[in-house]
Design a protein around this motif. Structure first.
Motif, PDB file in Angstrom:
ATOM      1  N   VAL A 117      -4.931  58.424  17.816  1.00  0.00           N
ATOM      2  CA  VAL A 117      -6.294  58.409  18.363  1.00  0.00           C
ATOM      3  C   VAL A 117      -6.757  56.973  18.510  1.00  0.00           C
ATOM      4  O   VAL A 117      -6.635  56.170  17.571  1.00  0.00           O
ATOM      5  CB  VAL A 117      -7.267  59.184  17.452  1.00  0.00           C
ATOM      6  CG1 VAL A 117      -8.674  59.159  18.031  1.00  0.00           C
ATOM      7  CG2 VAL A 117      -6.794  60.617  17.269  1.00  0.00           C
ATOM      8  N   TYR A 118      -7.311  56.639  19.669  1.00  0.00           N
ATOM      9  CA  TYR A 118      -7.837  55.301  19.925  1.00  0.00           C
ATOM     10  C   TYR A 118      -9.183  55.426  20.633  1.00  0.00           C
ATOM     11  O   TYR A 118      -9.454  56.417  21.305  1.00  0.00           O
ATOM     12  CB  TYR A 118      -6.868  54.488  20.801  1.00  0.00           C
ATOM     13  CG  TYR A 118      -5.494  54.328  20.199  1.00  0.00           C
ATOM     14  CD1 TYR A 118      -5.232  53.323  19.276  1.00  0.00           C
ATOM     15  CD2 TYR A 118      -4.464  55.193  20.551  1.00  0.00           C
ATOM     16  CE1 TYR A 118      -3.971  53.179  18.719  1.00  0.00           C
ATOM     17  CE2 TYR A 118      -3.202  55.058  20.004  1.00  0.00           C
ATOM     18  CZ  TYR A 118      -2.960  54.049  19.083  1.00  0.00           C
ATOM     19  OH  TYR A 118      -1.713  53.916  18.527  1.00  0.00           O
ATOM     20  N   THR A 128      -4.294  52.447  14.504  1.00  0.00           N
ATOM     21  CA  THR A 128      -4.492  53.898  14.631  1.00  0.00           C
ATOM     22  C   THR A 128      -5.687  54.410  13.832  1.00  0.00           C
ATOM     23  O   THR A 128      -6.124  55.536  14.030  1.00  0.00           O
ATOM     24  CB  THR A 128      -3.242  54.635  14.139  1.00  0.00           C
ATOM     25  OG1 THR A 128      -3.043  54.339  12.743  1.00  0.00           O
ATOM     26  CG2 THR A 128      -2.008  54.181  14.914  1.00  0.00           C
ATOM     27  N   ASN A 129      -6.192  53.621  12.882  1.00  0.00           N
ATOM     28  CA  ASN A 129      -7.318  54.023  12.027  1.00  0.00           C
ATOM     29  C   ASN A 129      -6.991  55.177  11.092  1.00  0.00           C
ATOM     30  O   ASN A 129      -7.865  55.698  10.415  1.00  0.00           O
ATOM     31  CB  ASN A 129      -8.551  54.406  12.869  1.00  0.00           C
ATOM     32  CG  ASN A 129      -9.284  53.194  13.395  1.00  0.00           C
ATOM     33  OD1 ASN A 129      -9.636  52.305  12.641  1.00  0.00           O
ATOM     34  ND2 ASN A 129      -9.484  53.146  14.709  1.00  0.00           N
ATOM     35  N   GLY A 130      -5.736  55.614  11.068  1.00  0.00           N
ATOM     36  CA  GLY A 130      -5.339  56.675  10.150  1.00  0.00           C
ATOM     37  C   GLY A 130      -5.998  58.007  10.416  1.00  0.00           C
ATOM     38  O   GLY A 130      -6.235  58.788   9.486  1.00  0.00           O
ATOM     39  N   LEU A 131      -6.288  58.313  11.667  1.00  0.00           N
ATOM     40  CA  LEU A 131      -6.969  59.558  12.012  1.00  0.00           C
ATOM     41  C   LEU A 131      -5.964  60.649  12.354  1.00  0.00           C
ATOM     42  O   LEU A 131      -4.887  60.375  12.891  1.00  0.00           O
ATOM     43  CB  LEU A 131      -7.911  59.328  13.198  1.00  0.00           C
ATOM     44  CG  LEU A 131      -8.967  58.233  12.997  1.00  0.00           C
ATOM     45  CD1 LEU A 131      -9.758  58.032  14.281  1.00  0.00           C
ATOM     46  CD2 LEU A 131      -9.890  58.586  11.847  1.00  0.00           C
ATOM     47  N   LEU A 174     -14.403  54.734  14.826  1.00  0.00           N
ATOM     48  CA  LEU A 174     -14.315  54.503  16.264  1.00  0.00           C
ATOM     49  C   LEU A 174     -15.604  53.925  16.841  1.00  0.00           C
ATOM     50  O   LEU A 174     -15.662  53.601  18.027  1.00  0.00           O
ATOM     51  CB  LEU A 174     -13.974  55.807  16.990  1.00  0.00           C
ATOM     52  CG  LEU A 174     -12.618  56.445  16.648  1.00  0.00           C
ATOM     53  CD1 LEU A 174     -12.405  57.716  17.465  1.00  0.00           C
ATOM     54  CD2 LEU A 174     -11.471  55.462  16.891  1.00  0.00           C
ATOM     55  N   GLY A 175     -16.639  53.827  16.010  1.00  0.00           N
ATOM     56  CA  GLY A 175     -17.907  53.260  16.473  1.00  0.00           C
ATOM     57  C   GLY A 175     -18.651  54.163  17.438  1.00  0.00           C
ATOM     58  O   GLY A 175     -19.291  53.689  18.376  1.00  0.00           O
ATOM     59  N   ILE A 185     -12.469  59.350  24.151  1.00  0.00           N
ATOM     60  CA  ILE A 185     -11.482  58.721  23.278  1.00  0.00           C
ATOM     61  C   ILE A 185     -10.096  59.036  23.834  1.00  0.00           C
ATOM     62  O   ILE A 185      -9.934  59.953  24.655  1.00  0.00           O
ATOM     63  CB  ILE A 185     -11.597  59.229  21.826  1.00  0.00           C
ATOM     64  CG1 ILE A 185     -11.457  60.761  21.772  1.00  0.00           C
ATOM     65  CG2 ILE A 185     -12.915  58.792  21.192  1.00  0.00           C
ATOM     66  CD1 ILE A 185     -11.470  61.337  20.357  1.00  0.00           C
ATOM     67  N   MET A 186      -9.107  58.285  23.374  1.00  0.00           N
ATOM     68  CA  MET A 186      -7.722  58.520  23.780  1.00  0.00           C
ATOM     69  C   MET A 186      -7.016  59.291  22.682  1.00  0.00           C
ATOM     70  O   MET A 186      -6.963  58.850  21.525  1.00  0.00           O
ATOM     71  CB  MET A 186      -7.013  57.189  24.025  1.00  0.00           C
ATOM     72  CG  MET A 186      -7.644  56.319  25.102  1.00  0.00           C
ATOM     73  SD  MET A 186      -7.609  57.087  26.743  1.00  0.00           S
ATOM     74  CE  MET A 186      -5.841  57.189  27.030  1.00  0.00           C
ATOM     75  N   VAL A 187      -6.492  60.466  23.016  1.00  0.00           N
ATOM     76  CA  VAL A 187      -5.750  61.292  22.067  1.00  0.00           C
ATOM     77  C   VAL A 187      -4.349  61.489  22.621  1.00  0.00           C
ATOM     78  O   VAL A 187      -4.167  62.146  23.658  1.00  0.00           O
ATOM     79  CB  VAL A 187      -6.441  62.656  21.852  1.00  0.00           C
ATOM     80  CG1 VAL A 187      -5.634  63.498  20.860  1.00  0.00           C
ATOM     81  CG2 VAL A 187      -7.859  62.462  21.339  1.00  0.00           C
TER      82      VAL A 187
END
Length: 404
Positions: A117-118, A128-131, A174-175, A185-187
């Motif tokens: 996720v980005y 990746t933020n670990g999501l 992700l703000g 968002i990009m998944v």
């Protein structure tokens, strides 16, 4: 002819009002010293009241949360195979669990392995933020007791299209503060529109750092294999234990030993027990602070006796008994401790109320803590003032008046 015998004079008795007035003389004449000594007591009492109050407020919030969310939620997750590998729940596990009579609600999520996720396609691949990305069923929200912070939940239309609901931690990382047609968002390399943001979910914390998409959309667009990774069930309260005993065999009849069944509310209650143990430690520190305050009161009273020897001698010469002198200094010590105790209780209530308001908790300060705090100050004050009071009463009038 012998002279008539003079009548025997008895010292006047001190009424309670006189005891308070005489005991307050030392406090009024030395206000700074009295304030500092009372402050030592107040800090100890405030620490104890705040620790008990904050802990009680936290428990009240937890109880309120459990009452709102319920304690009848059970989760089913895949465990480990006999060879140590990752097990898998059957695709039909949700349907099979729904046939258990006491089960009232069933829902599930399925993890989409490898999906990243980005915030946009400009973000480096390493960030990746670990999501985690999960396929979610439409009845998930009601089953786990989740609430929306913004936007809407998935419905029969959006579950088939690139729409997503994100958890509270996901939104922070992700703000994303608001949702709308332009919030995307990009998944896994595809654009998904964020249609909703969840509040934190106490009984399903795995949803906080997740991106939830519809079950059909996950299968069509993200190559989701259809196997649930967590099944959530709500049962009749009286039958929770019985349901817990048959869930593993129902979810995976061929390998029930590869299924883990848990009750999320147990984890919250275990956390509550750990908080109670920590509260005991902090109460010990508060007791030490209270003891230090008592030593300060004793020191003040000893110095007061040394400085007021002339006053003691004059009162003895005017007929004051040893008991009255002892009572005077003991009353002064108790008044000093009572002032510190009342100030400490008020300060502890203020601290508890402020912290509870900041956390959004109900403010709870047990009456036993306030009464116990005041009682402890009087006991400490009495013990601290006992020796100085006895010492003052033993001074003879001549010895006291001869002191420069």
């Amino acid at each position: 002819m012998t002279a008539p015998a003079l009548p025997r004079l008895h010292p006047a008795r001190m009424r309670p009002r006189d005891v308070l007035r005489v005991g307050g003389v030392g406090l009024r004449t030395r206000p700074v010293r009295a304030f500092l000594s009372a402050l030592g007591i107040a800090i100890g009492i405030a620490a104890m009241i705040a620790v008990v109050g904050i802990s009680s407020s936290s428990r009240a919030e937890l109880d309120r949360t459990l009452d709102a969310l319920g304690t009848n939620l059970l989760t089913v997750t895949p465990g480990r195979t006999m060879f140590g590998g990752d097990a898998q729940l059957p695709v039909e596990s949700v349907a099979m669990i729904s046939r258990i009579a006491p089960v009232e609600q069933v829902s599930a999520i399925g993890k989409v392995d490898g999906a990243k996720v980005y915030r946009s396609d400009r973000i480096p691949a390493a960030q990746t933020n670990g999501l985690a990305v999960y396929a979610a069923r439409l009845d998930l929200l009601d089953t786990v007791g989740a609430r929306l912070r913004a936007g809407t939940w998935l419905n029969a239309a959006t579950e088939r299209y690139p729409a997503a609901v994100i958890g509270a931690d996901t939104a922070a990382r992700l703000g994303i503060g608001a949702v709308g047609p332009d919030t995307q968002i990009m998944v896994d390399g595809r654009r998904f529109t964020v249609v909703g943001v969840l509040e934190r979910v106490p009984l399903a914390p795995e949803l906080d750092a997740s991106v939830l998409v519809g079950w059909p959309a996950a299968a069509d667009r993200l190559a989701f294999d259809g196997h649930p990774t967590t099944v959530y069930t709500r049962s009749v309260e009286s039958a929770v234990t019985a349901v817990q005993g048959v869930l593993a065999a129902t979810a995976n009849p061929e390998a029930p030993n590869e299924v883990d069944v848990s009750r999320p509310s147990d984890a919250l209650q275990a956390k509550q027990a750990a908080n109670q143990a920590f509260t005991g430690l902090l109460l010990g520190l508060g007791a030490v602070a209270l003891l230090v305050g008592g030593v300060g009161v004793a020191n003040t009273m000893v110095i007061s006796v040394l400085e007021r020897r002339a006053e003691i001698g004059l009162r003895r010469s005017l007929g004051a008994t040893r008991g009255q002198i002892r009572l005077q200094f003991l009353a002064e010590s108790l008044l000093l401790s009572a002032l510190g105790g009342i100030g400490g209780v008020l300060l502890g209530i203020v601290v508890t109320s402020g912290y509870a308001a900041y956390q959004g908790w109900p403010t709870v300060v047990p009456a036993w803590a306030m009464l116990g705090g005041l009682g402890a100050t009087l006991v400490i004050g009495g013990l601290a003032g006992l020796y100085p009071a006895v010492r003052a009463s033993r001074l003879s009038p001549t010895e006291a008046l001869a002191t420069p």
